[in-house]
Design a protein around this motif. Structure first.
Motif, PDB file in Angstrom:
ATOM      1  N   GLN A  95       3.209 -12.320 -25.201  1.00  0.00           N
ATOM      2  CA  GLN A  95       3.541 -10.863 -25.041  1.00  0.00           C
ATOM      3  C   GLN A  95       4.585 -10.632 -25.967  1.00  0.00           C
ATOM      4  O   GLN A  95       4.874  -9.484 -26.456  1.00  0.00           O
ATOM      5  N   LEU A  96       5.813 -11.658 -25.757  1.00  0.00           N
ATOM      6  CA  LEU A  96       6.950 -11.389 -26.532  1.00  0.00           C
ATOM      7  C   LEU A  96       6.856 -11.328 -28.180  1.00  0.00           C
ATOM      8  O   LEU A  96       7.249 -10.452 -28.723  1.00  0.00           O
ATOM      9  N   LEU A  97       5.945 -12.145 -28.579  1.00  0.00           N
ATOM     10  CA  LEU A  97       5.436 -12.311 -30.045  1.00  0.00           C
ATOM     11  C   LEU A  97       4.991 -10.836 -30.306  1.00  0.00           C
ATOM     12  O   LEU A  97       4.976 -10.301 -31.401  1.00  0.00           O
ATOM     13  N   TRP A  98       3.987 -10.589 -29.457  1.00  0.00           N
ATOM     14  CA  TRP A  98       2.990  -9.268 -29.679  1.00  0.00           C
ATOM     15  C   TRP A  98       3.827  -8.169 -29.903  1.00  0.00           C
ATOM     16  O   TRP A  98       3.776  -7.247 -30.621  1.00  0.00           O
ATOM     17  N   LEU A  99       5.003  -7.915 -29.260  1.00  0.00           N
ATOM     18  CA  LEU A  99       5.821  -6.729 -29.327  1.00  0.00           C
ATOM     19  C   LEU A  99       6.568  -6.690 -30.575  1.00  0.00           C
ATOM     20  O   LEU A  99       6.935  -5.676 -31.046  1.00  0.00           O
ATOM     21  N   GLU A 100       6.702  -7.726 -31.461  1.00  0.00           N
ATOM     22  CA  GLU A 100       7.137  -7.537 -32.710  1.00  0.00           C
ATOM     23  C   GLU A 100       6.293  -7.467 -33.969  1.00  0.00           C
ATOM     24  O   GLU A 100       6.636  -7.427 -35.088  1.00  0.00           O
ATOM     25  N   THR A 101       4.849  -7.389 -33.418  1.00  0.00           N
ATOM     26  CA  THR A 101       3.800  -7.012 -34.560  1.00  0.00           C
ATOM     27  C   THR A 101       3.526  -5.706 -35.032  1.00  0.00           C
ATOM     28  O   THR A 101       3.754  -4.833 -34.200  1.00  0.00           O
ATOM     29  N   PRO A 102       3.064  -5.668 -36.463  1.00  0.00           N
ATOM     30  CA  PRO A 102       2.707  -4.343 -36.877  1.00  0.00           C
ATOM     31  C   PRO A 102       1.506  -3.641 -35.855  1.00  0.00           C
ATOM     32  O   PRO A 102       1.352  -2.576 -35.554  1.00  0.00           O
ATOM     33  N   GLU A 103       0.662  -4.615 -35.295  1.00  0.00           N
ATOM     34  CA  GLU A 103      -0.601  -4.333 -34.491  1.00  0.00           C
ATOM     35  C   GLU A 103       0.004  -3.447 -33.103  1.00  0.00           C
ATOM     36  O   GLU A 103      -0.696  -2.751 -32.740  1.00  0.00           O
ATOM     37  N   PHE A 104       1.071  -4.204 -32.710  1.00  0.00           N
ATOM     38  CA  PHE A 104       1.774  -3.623 -31.628  1.00  0.00           C
ATOM     39  C   PHE A 104       2.133  -2.402 -31.777  1.00  0.00           C
ATOM     40  O   PHE A 104       1.907  -1.055 -30.998  1.00  0.00           O
ATOM     41  N   HIS A 105       2.790  -1.950 -32.744  1.00  0.00           N
ATOM     42  CA  HIS A 105       3.377  -0.651 -33.414  1.00  0.00           C
ATOM     43  C   HIS A 105       2.255   0.482 -33.318  1.00  0.00           C
ATOM     44  O   HIS A 105       2.419   1.423 -33.119  1.00  0.00           O
ATOM     45  N   ASP A 106       1.133  -0.228 -34.098  1.00  0.00           N
ATOM     46  CA  ASP A 106       0.095   0.683 -34.340  1.00  0.00           C
ATOM     47  C   ASP A 106      -0.688   1.008 -32.909  1.00  0.00           C
ATOM     48  O   ASP A 106      -1.147   2.060 -32.881  1.00  0.00           O
ATOM     49  N   ALA A 107      -0.609   0.095 -32.120  1.00  0.00           N
ATOM     50  CA  ALA A 107      -1.149   0.344 -30.762  1.00  0.00           C
ATOM     51  C   ALA A 107      -0.519   1.225 -29.950  1.00  0.00           C
ATOM     52  O   ALA A 107      -0.870   2.375 -29.305  1.00  0.00           O
ATOM     53  N   VAL A 108       0.868   1.219 -30.152  1.00  0.00           N
ATOM     54  CA  VAL A 108       1.746   2.325 -29.467  1.00  0.00           C
ATOM     55  C   VAL A 108       1.721   3.677 -30.156  1.00  0.00           C
ATOM     56  O   VAL A 108       1.470   4.682 -29.557  1.00  0.00           O
ATOM     57  N   ARG A 109       1.549   3.641 -31.412  1.00  0.00           N
ATOM     58  CA  ARG A 109       1.328   4.938 -32.170  1.00  0.00           C
ATOM     59  C   ARG A 109       0.088   5.691 -31.543  1.00  0.00           C
ATOM     60  O   ARG A 109      -0.083   6.797 -31.448  1.00  0.00           O
ATOM     61  N   HIS A 110      -0.933   4.930 -31.539  1.00  0.00           N
ATOM     62  CA  HIS A 110      -2.335   5.439 -31.313  1.00  0.00           C
ATOM     63  C   HIS A 110      -2.085   5.887 -29.645  1.00  0.00           C
ATOM     64  O   HIS A 110      -2.960   7.046 -29.141  1.00  0.00           O
ATOM     65  N   ARG A 111      -1.746   5.145 -28.610  1.00  0.00           N
ATOM     66  CA  ARG A 111      -1.435   5.436 -27.545  1.00  0.00           C
ATOM     67  C   ARG A 111      -0.693   6.765 -27.091  1.00  0.00           C
ATOM     68  O   ARG A 111      -1.207   7.458 -26.520  1.00  0.00           O
ATOM     69  N   HIS A 112       0.412   6.777 -28.078  1.00  0.00           N
ATOM     70  CA  HIS A 112       1.267   7.835 -28.098  1.00  0.00           C
ATOM     71  C   HIS A 112       0.322   9.355 -28.504  1.00  0.00           C
ATOM     72  O   HIS A 112       0.475  10.385 -27.701  1.00  0.00           O
ATOM     73  N   ALA A 113      -0.203   9.042 -29.235  1.00  0.00           N
ATOM     74  CA  ALA A 113      -1.136  10.170 -29.827  1.00  0.00           C
ATOM     75  C   ALA A 113      -2.024  10.558 -28.734  1.00  0.00           C
ATOM     76  O   ALA A 113      -2.168  11.730 -28.620  1.00  0.00           O
ATOM     77  N   GLU A 114      -2.668   9.931 -28.144  1.00  0.00           N
ATOM     78  CA  GLU A 114      -3.554  10.112 -26.944  1.00  0.00           C
ATOM     79  C   GLU A 114      -2.848  10.548 -25.987  1.00  0.00           C
ATOM     80  O   GLU A 114      -3.488  11.826 -25.507  1.00  0.00           O
ATOM     81  N   LEU A 115      -1.760  10.324 -25.422  1.00  0.00           N
ATOM     82  CA  LEU A 115      -1.077  10.597 -24.587  1.00  0.00           C
ATOM     83  C   LEU A 115      -0.579  12.208 -24.956  1.00  0.00           C
ATOM     84  O   LEU A 115      -0.513  13.030 -24.186  1.00  0.00           O
ATOM     85  N   ASP A 116       0.068  12.526 -26.207  1.00  0.00           N
ATOM     86  CA  ASP A 116       0.336  13.783 -26.278  1.00  0.00           C
ATOM     87  C   ASP A 116      -0.782  14.758 -26.531  1.00  0.00           C
ATOM     88  O   ASP A 116      -0.537  15.918 -26.414  1.00  0.00           O
ATOM     89  N   ALA A 117      -1.920  14.273 -26.893  1.00  0.00           N
ATOM     90  CA  ALA A 117      -3.045  15.091 -26.884  1.00  0.00           C
ATOM     91  C   ALA A 117      -3.452  15.830 -25.514  1.00  0.00           C
ATOM     92  O   ALA A 117      -4.000  16.694 -25.343  1.00  0.00           O
TER      93      ALA A 117
END
Length: 172
Positions: A95-117
């Motif tokens: 999980q620590l390595l995951w937090l530094e990946t572009p895929e994690f940041h994409d997943a966060v942006r996606h989830r943020h957009a869902e929550l914002d909607a």
């Protein structure tokens, strides 16, 4: 309801903020409140109730319920919520390595957009809940949406402001 608590649990509860009109704000130590307690509290008090489950003053999950069963829920501090709720890959090894990946940041942006909607629906649910609670002030849904998009910390202050904006008499 609180009279039936054992002494140890009672010691974990303190008054946080009094509000005119008989509204009470209590603070529980971590781990003493469960989501299943909310319906019991509403039934016992015969009044609406709202709970903010706060994590490190950075994040809160707010849930309101009234006597007719109308429920609403929202997050305070979407940035932290999105990080917490970002979907992890099934084959995640570290999980620590995951937090530094572009895929994690994409997943966060996606989830943020869902929550914002969800914010307009969450804000409307909060306003309907407040009205069903007997609050005579008409909250401004746009202002509630702004609060739900806020990054203010500690979230305890944001929760208090949310109650103010929903029309509950300001605390003393």
């Amino acid at each position: 309801m609180f009279d039936s608590l054992d002494e140890e649990l009672k010691a974990a509860v303190c008054t946080w903020e009094s509000r005119p009109g008989g509204w009470q704000t209590l603070q529980f130590d971590s781990g003493t409140w469960d989501d299943a307690d909310l319906p019991a509290l509403v039934e016992w008090s015969m009044a609406s109730a709202c709970v903010a489950e706060v994590s490190d003053s950075d994040l809160a999950l707010v849930t309101g319920l009234n006597a007719t069963g109308q429920r609403w829920q929202t997050w305070l501090n979407l940035d932290i919520a999105a990080r917490l709720l970002a979907e992890e890959p099934e084959d995640l090894e570290d999980q620590l390595l995951w937090l530094e990946t572009p895929e994690f940041h994409d997943a966060v942006r996606h989830r943020h957009a869902e929550l914002d909607a969800e914010i307009p629906t969450d804000a409307e649910g909060a306003v309907v809940w407040a009205a069903a609670s007997g609050i005579r002030v008409t909250p401004q849904t746009v202002r509630i949406e702004e609060l739900l998009r806020s990054h203010e910390t500690p979230v305890e202050n944001l929760f208090s402001t949310l109650l103010d904006e929903l029309g509950f008499p300001p605390g003393r």
